[in-house]
Design an enzyme around this catalytic site. Sequence first.
Site, PDB file in Angstrom:
ATOM      1  N   HIS A   1       0.887  -1.267  -0.073  1.00 25.39           N
ATOM      2  CA  HIS A   1       0.030  -0.121   0.188  1.00 25.39           C
ATOM      3  C   HIS A   1       0.988   1.281  -0.069  1.00 25.39           C
ATOM      4  CE1 HIS A   1       0.948   0.801   4.074  1.00 25.39           C
ATOM      5  NE2 HIS A   1       1.227  -0.070   5.033  1.00 25.39           N
TER       6      HIS A   1
ATOM      7  N   GLU B   1      -1.892  -6.847   7.400  1.00 28.23           N
ATOM      8  CA  GLU B   1      -0.244  -6.875   8.211  1.00 28.23           C
ATOM      9  C   GLU B   1      -0.325  -7.517   9.519  1.00 28.23           C
ATOM     10  OE1 GLU B   1       2.165  -5.976   8.352  1.00 28.23           O
ATOM     11  OE2 GLU B   1       2.723  -4.517   7.078  1.00 28.23           O
TER      12      GLU B   1
END
Length: 151
Positions: A9, A78
Amino acid sequence: MTELILMRHGQTDANSRGIYCGSTDMPLTDAGRKGVADTARHLPKFNHVFSSDMQRARQTADIVAPNAAIEYLPALRETDFGDFEGLTANEIQTRMPGAWQSFVSDHSNFTFPNGDNVTAYAKSAAGTAKRIAATHDDESVLIVTHKGFIL
């Protein structure tokens, strides 16, 4: 053969400040959105897009593939940094010196206090990538995810 394109990202405020941000759902910064748009111009064509369901990854996927049917998967999230979450390395060293030393000395076997085990997370990430690849034989697949997933 399946082609997997792994993309992290764009930049968040936590990234720019060196803050551990795994399970905290943060948006992209303006610089992050611009960086993603710049990167998108260099990506090869892909048939499918998968993304972490975290806001920063969703925003990245939406910029890179605005017309695609994006599949958002919690399995692409994550690492949960537990008690390290929201802190810089210096703050962790000061507040939790023993945990920090354990993290630095044996990272691959470390379990973040009240968070994920690094090895278990890596095995889960690899399994997720393999499952995606197995269901898209001979196609190009973009996966928008996080640093920990890619490492």
